[in-house]
Scaffold this motif. Structure first.
Motif, PDB file in Angstrom:
ATOM      1  N   SER A   1       0.943  -1.090  -0.107  1.00 15.72           N
ATOM      2  CA  SER A   1      -0.005  -0.007   0.050  1.00 15.72           C
ATOM      3  C   SER A   1       0.891   1.232   0.032  1.00 15.72           C
ATOM      4  O   SER A   1       2.010   1.255   0.613  1.00 15.72           O
ATOM      5  N   LYS A   2       0.495   2.192  -0.699  1.00 18.94           N
ATOM      6  CA  LYS A   2       1.284   3.641  -0.762  1.00 18.94           C
ATOM      7  C   LYS A   2       0.955   4.127   0.640  1.00 18.94           C
ATOM      8  O   LYS A   2      -0.062   4.047   1.165  1.00 18.94           O
ATOM      9  N   PRO A   3       2.023   5.063   0.999  1.00 20.23           N
ATOM     10  CA  PRO A   3       2.088   5.634   2.475  1.00 20.23           C
ATOM     11  C   PRO A   3       0.624   6.299   2.542  1.00 20.23           C
ATOM     12  O   PRO A   3       0.215   6.450   3.814  1.00 20.23           O
ATOM     13  N   ALA A   4       0.004   7.087   1.505  1.00 17.40           N
ATOM     14  CA  ALA A   4      -1.169   7.706   1.612  1.00 17.40           C
ATOM     15  C   ALA A   4      -2.262   6.881   2.531  1.00 17.40           C
ATOM     16  O   ALA A   4      -3.363   7.253   2.657  1.00 17.40           O
ATOM     17  N   ASP A   5      -2.194   5.597   1.628  1.00 27.09           N
ATOM     18  CA  ASP A   5      -3.244   4.531   1.800  1.00 27.09           C
ATOM     19  C   ASP A   5      -3.250   3.770   3.271  1.00 27.09           C
ATOM     20  O   ASP A   5      -4.140   3.090   3.677  1.00 27.09           O
ATOM     21  N   GLN A   6      -2.186   3.766   3.917  1.00 28.16           N
ATOM     22  CA  GLN A   6      -1.886   2.733   4.986  1.00 28.16           C
ATOM     23  C   GLN A   6      -2.685   3.086   6.036  1.00 28.16           C
ATOM     24  O   GLN A   6      -3.008   2.171   6.912  1.00 28.16           O
TER      25      GLN A   6
ATOM     26  N   PHE B   1      -5.013  -2.446   4.402  1.00 29.06           N
ATOM     27  CA  PHE B   1      -3.943  -3.427   4.732  1.00 29.06           C
ATOM     28  C   PHE B   1      -3.960  -4.213   3.819  1.00 29.06           C
ATOM     29  O   PHE B   1      -4.805  -5.074   3.402  1.00 29.06           O
ATOM     30  N   HIS B   2      -2.854  -4.484   3.049  1.00 31.10           N
ATOM     31  CA  HIS B   2      -2.540  -5.522   1.884  1.00 31.10           C
ATOM     32  C   HIS B   2      -2.108  -6.782   2.461  1.00 31.10           C
ATOM     33  O   HIS B   2      -1.009  -6.740   3.072  1.00 31.10           O
ATOM     34  N   LEU B   3      -3.057  -7.771   2.476  1.00 38.45           N
ATOM     35  CA  LEU B   3      -2.628  -8.918   3.145  1.00 38.45           C
ATOM     36  C   LEU B   3      -1.356  -9.562   2.919  1.00 38.45           C
ATOM     37  O   LEU B   3      -0.807 -10.067   3.625  1.00 38.45           O
ATOM     38  N   LYS B   4      -0.838  -9.246   1.474  1.00 35.05           N
ATOM     39  CA  LYS B   4       0.163  -9.980   1.149  1.00 35.05           C
ATOM     40  C   LYS B   4       1.337  -9.299   1.350  1.00 35.05           C
ATOM     41  O   LYS B   4       2.407  -9.628   2.111  1.00 35.05           O
ATOM     42  N   HIS B   5       1.643  -7.891   0.866  1.00 33.61           N
ATOM     43  CA  HIS B   5       2.931  -7.180   0.694  1.00 33.61           C
ATOM     44  C   HIS B   5       3.078  -6.031   1.585  1.00 33.61           C
ATOM     45  O   HIS B   5       4.281  -5.535   1.983  1.00 33.61           O
TER      46      HIS B   5
ATOM     47  N   GLY C   1      -9.605  -3.504   5.509  1.00 37.37           N
ATOM     48  CA  GLY C   1      -9.646  -2.597   6.395  1.00 37.37           C
ATOM     49  C   GLY C   1      -8.281  -2.297   7.099  1.00 37.37           C
ATOM     50  O   GLY C   1      -7.756  -3.587   7.742  1.00 37.37           O
ATOM     51  N   ALA C   2      -7.714  -1.159   7.509  1.00 40.77           N
ATOM     52  CA  ALA C   2      -6.734  -1.077   8.082  1.00 40.77           C
ATOM     53  C   ALA C   2      -6.576  -1.587   9.554  1.00 40.77           C
ATOM     54  O   ALA C   2      -5.711  -1.981  10.469  1.00 40.77           O
TER      55      ALA C   2
END
Length: 976
Positions: free
Chosen positions: A856-861, A865-869, A946-947
């Motif tokens: 995820s890009k910093p603005a989206d974190q 939450f990207h389950l893999k990366h 979701g985060a």
């Protein structure tokens, strides 16, 4: 049946053309032919033969000496005894020591005998049973002579195979088991022959300096025999040889000892192999050995009791026959289509499987004799047997008429006027219409009796009364207010959207253009669908998922009939689409899979790898190797069907995560096994076998190594395959065929062919997306690498991330011996000592690059939450386990045993490198993340949540990552 005296209008013209062609090509036979044509009986028979069989006409033109010899010896007018059949071939083959000359003589004999057999068949000088017997005899004596010739030749090179029998050294000879129609004396005019090779005892050859064990000797003998019979040369071939009925199928040895045969069928024999073994007969071998082998096999085929347990498997066979015929569009196939030859064979053989152990009279190979026994024993009504016997003769004669035309292995009725005219004439009819009417009558009789033999118990005879409001809703008779009210009362969460989509479908131009029958089917189906979706929790969403499927079958409304006539299947469809948009899309792309919903027991079963391999083998068994397109379509259907099964089981909670991945991985492995066999056969037919050493062919010295999710036994529903191809062919050598290529080129083409088979877009889509970037040197490296080059690269040039990838590498197809060598090499590489600081730095750097590129890009974190990366996700766990394997395997080699993360984590715990609490927490986090990715995949969503989700799991992963990779404390700790 007698041949009509009337002929088609073009018959005389065709004969004149054929006669002129013969004379132009064979000047020396003009006077002879003119003299023969003065005989009106001969003239009539010749004209019928040349009109009915373009193949027979071509044999006469290419081999006038054979034609003349048959006429001069009156061979067209008389039957040939078994003894004379063999004596004629022995006489023809006398004195040959050269294999090419021997093979040419076999093919010349085949041409002569086929001309005689077709002549007698088309002129009805021979009944069906004589025609089948003669073709079977031709195959049998050809096998016997080829076996004797090559046994003699190989014995001169490798010595005589011997075995110690009751304390005496005894010469050993191969026994050839004829399966299918060959075993039953029922071969057709263009049959292939199904063979199994066996030999009495293990031992070794004697008489030469370097002996061979008997298994190797008879394997080489088998290859030579197949080549003599099957290989296409300038003179044609003798018979196509199919070895897929042997134990273990394509992956099995070409020749097994009697003991190994007995062990296989006792321990691993399948129901369909019992079915096949009914027709087995020794076609070459001493009477003593023939009896010995058949006595060993009989208990497997025939139970000592009345075996009603066979009924379930017979029902499955029956369903498979119907599905295959429908799926492959075999309505015009007189063998495989509805009411065809195979259904008659099934009727006979099902009684044999059930009662053959007790009623020994039923241990009979010939269908007609079995049917007669069924009437005699009152197991079938006499009138039914009479209709089946008549149909069998008519259908087999039709099959011969189709195949005699061009000597092609086909049972498909012609679609063009000229071959239709010829086929009708061959069967004694004045027109195609008359022939077709008679054919339809026989097929209808067969279909009726076939349906009566084994009737499935109805799973659910109850049919809910259809609420007329659903009919009114679909027809548009309800106004919008009433329609929305009805849907709201039925639990629809988006009633207005549902009404809009239904109206759009009803008014769609494709629906408006449907023929009356199609309109009726749609009108019958839609109210049932609307009522069915009202029973699930998310009816609007479910309906919107199913409507694209309805739209996709608008021109193939037979699928709607299937669902209307099988309410249980419709309920399955609704339930599965309610649970998964992926399943709905999968069925929309492949509506043929709706057939698979008919039996819920099939949908939710969890088969073993052997069962799956067996199922695929059955589906591919009758496909010629050279028909690459048919194999590709069959493989795609197999994968799609089982993808449906596993997703259905997962959606309904009948299969846990680990079993889902196991199932998907096994599907890929079995498909890769067959893709390798298919590509290998295709290339060896062209170029021969690659060489291990001069004069020693490689025994498929090739493996497919799975990396990533395939290697880690963690495939998901849409995973691609990370593969590496490795071979062990001799360097500087070439293949042994007539169009040889360098070994390296052969294996490169083998890899290319495999990738083509898997990635080609066909009407059924692509089998798998294949990623080869993990091979040595990546995209700039060779597609296929030798095992030596692979070892050298890994030791001298590989990056750390490539050794990380090796942690999850595993052989998934190919030669067992080479596979073991790879596994030994993999363990050796993983267990090498490493400088920990450099290793840690490389792992952390690579992880950061991946996170920057794919996370995820910093603005989206803060919101996702990207389950893999993302930090604390799946890839962190994978990198952590890979790091620990690479850093600690030198001290704990057992860490290199596994390629999947869960067992690696267990191994870390057992080695004391990770606490019980941390192991359990990390394992559960890993499973939770993967469960979520599967759930999202089945809803066709990205691996993003979701985060605020999975916070405890993420904290644990981050803490363990920090422990090993971050801060002052970690830098000072060499391990944990």
């Amino acid at each position: 049946m007698t041949v009509t005296t009337q002929v088609p209008s073009l018959y005389a013209d065709e004969f004149q053309k054929a006669a002129e062609e013969f004379k132009q090509r064979n000047n020396g036979y003009v006077d002879w032919l003119d003299e023969q044509l003065k005989n009106p009986v001969f003239s009539d028979q010749l004209s019928r033969t040349w009109f009915g069989s373009q193949y027979a006409r071509s044999v006469c033109c290419r081999h006038p000496e054979l034609f003349k010899a048959l006429v001069d010896d009156n061979d067209f007018t008389q039957s040939v005894s078994d003894k004379a059949f063999a004596e004629r071939l022995v006489l023809l083959l006398q004195g040959f020591d050269d294999a090419e000359q021997f093979d040419a003589a076999l093919r010349k004999n085949r041409a002569k005998e086929m001309l005689r057999i077709i002549w007698r068949d088309v002129n009805r000088l021979a009944e069906l049973n004589e025609t089948m017997r003669d073709i079977s005899l031709l195959a049998e004596v050809s096998i016997q002579q080829a076996l004797e010739f090559h046994h003699r030749q190989l014995s001169q090179i490798y010595g005589i195979p011997m075995a110690l029998v009751e304390g005496v050294q005894t010469p050993q000879h191969m026994v050839v088991l004829g399966m299918g129609k060959l075993g039953a004396w029922e071969l057709n005019l263009s049959s292939d022959i199904d063979l199994i090779f066996s030999y009495p005892h293990n031992g070794e050859t004697i008489g030469v300096a370097k002996c061979l064990d008997n298994g190797e000797f008879f394997t080489r003998l088998a290859r030579k025999l197949i080549q003599s019979i099957d290989q296409m040369t300038a003179e044609g071939f003798v018979f196509r040889v199919d070895m897929r009925l042997r134990p273990y199928g394509d992956s099995g040895a070409l020749a097994l000892s009697f003991g190994a045969m007995e062990e296989y069928y006792q321990d691993q024999g399948r129901d369909w192999e019992r079915y096949a073994m009914i027709k087995a007969r020794v076609v070459s071998g001493s009477p003593e050995h023939a009896k010995q082998l058949m006595d060993l096999l009989r208990p497997f085929t025939y139970r000592r009791y009345i075996d009603f347990s066979a009924i379930d498997s017979l029902r499955s066979m029956k369903k498979m026959i119907g599905r295959e015929a429908k799926r492959r569009g075999l309505d015009n196939d007189v063998k495989l289509g509805a009411g065809g030859i195979r259904e008659i064979e099934f009727i006979a053989q099902c009684f044999q499987l059930i009662r053959g152990g007790r009623e020994t009279e039923l241990q009979e190979r010939r269908v007609q004799k079995v049917l007669a026994l069924l009437a005699e024993k009152s197991w079938l009504p006499a009138i039914a047997v009479d209709e089946l016997l008549q149909a069998y003769v008519f259908l087999r004669n039709t099959e011969h008429g189709i195949q005699a035309f061009k000597d092609q292995q086909s049972q498909t009725l012609p679609s063009d006027d000229y071959p239709r005219c010829v086929l009708a004439f061959y069967l004694g009819f004045d027109s195609w219409a008359l022939f077709s009417a008679e054919l339809d009558k026989h097929r209808a009789n067969v279909g009726r009796h076939f349906g009566d033999v084994i009737t499935d118990p109805e799973d659910d005879n109850a049919s809910d009364e259809l609420d007329t409001q659903w009919c009114d809703l679909w027809s548009g008779e309800l106004d919008s207010t009433a329609a929305i009210k009805l849907l709201n009362e039925s639990g629809h969460e988006a009633a207005e959207e549902s009404i809009t989509r239904l109206t759009r479908l009803r008014q769609d131009s494709a629906v408006q253009r449907m023929q009356t029958v199609g309109q009726q089917r749609l009108t019958q189906f839609m109210p049932q669908l609307l009522q069915a979706v009202s029973g699930v929790e998310n009816p609007s969403l479910t309906l919107l998922r199913i409507l694209p499927l309805v739209e996709s079958v608008i021109r193939r409304t037979a699928y709607l009939v299937l669902l209307v006539e099988n309410p249980a299947a419709l309920r399955q469809l609704v339930m599965l689409c309610a649970g998964s948009s992926w399943i709905a899309a999968h069925l929309t792309r492949h509506p043929v899979l709706l057939d698979e919903l008919l039996d819920p027991r099939t949908v939710y079963r969890v088969p073993t790898k052997d069962v799956l391999r067996d199922e695929l083998q059955q589906q591919l068994l009758r496909l010629p190797w050279e028909d690459l397109d048919a194999h590709m379509e069959a493989l795609r259907y197999f994968k799609q069907a089982h993808q449906l099964y596993v997703s259905a089981a997962e959606v309904t909670g009948k299969l846990p995560l680990m079993k889902v991945s196991d199932y998907l991985t096994v599907i890929a492995e079995i498909i890769l096994e067959h893709v390798l066999e298919l590509a290998w056969h295709n290339l060896t037919e062209k170029h021969g076998w690659p060489q291990k050493a001069e004069g020693v062919p490689c025994d498929k010295e090739f493996i497919v190594v799975g990396y990533g999710k395939l290697g880690g036994i963690e495939l998901g529903h849409s995973s691609d395959l990370d593969l590496v191809f490795i071979h062990d062919g001799g360097e500087g050598l070439a293949t042994d065929g007539k169009r040889p290529v360098d070994n390296g080129m052969f294996f490169t083409r083998l890899g290319q062919r495999m990738i083509h088979i898997m990635t080609a877009q066909t009407p059924s889509g692509m089998l798998y997306d294949v990623d080869m970037r993990l091979r040595p040197s990546g995209t700039s490296g060779l597609l296929v690498t030798s095992i030596k080059a692979f070892e050298s690269y890994q030791q001298k040039e590989a990056w750390t991330w490539e050794h990380q990838a090796l942690v999850r590498a595993r052989v998934v197809a190919g030669t067992a011996e080479l596979g073991q060598r790879f596994e030994t090499l993999r363990r050796k590489l993983l267990c090498e000592p490493r400088e920990l600081i450099a290793l840690k730095t490389a792992v952390v750097d690579m992880r950061q690059k991946m996170r920057d590129h794919m996370g995820s890009k910093p603005a989206d974190q803060h919101k996702q939450f990207h389950l893999k990366h993302d930090a604390g996700g799946i890839v962190d766990i994978e990198f952590l386990t890979q790091y620990l394997v690479l850093s600690e395997s030198a001290h704990h080699p057992e860490l290199a045993n596994w390629s999947d993360n869960v067992r690696i984590l267990q191994s870390l715990q057992q080695c004391g490198l990770m606490t019980d609490e941390d192991t359990e927490g990390l394992t559960e986090a890993y499973k939770s993340f993967r469960r979520a990715t599967h759930r999202l995949a089945l809803q066709q969503q990205k691996n993003i949540v979701g985060a605020d989700e999975f916070l405890p799991e993420r904290r644990l992963v981050k803490a363990l990552w920090q422990r090993w990779f971050g801060g002052e404390e970690t830098q000072n700790s060499p391990s944990c």
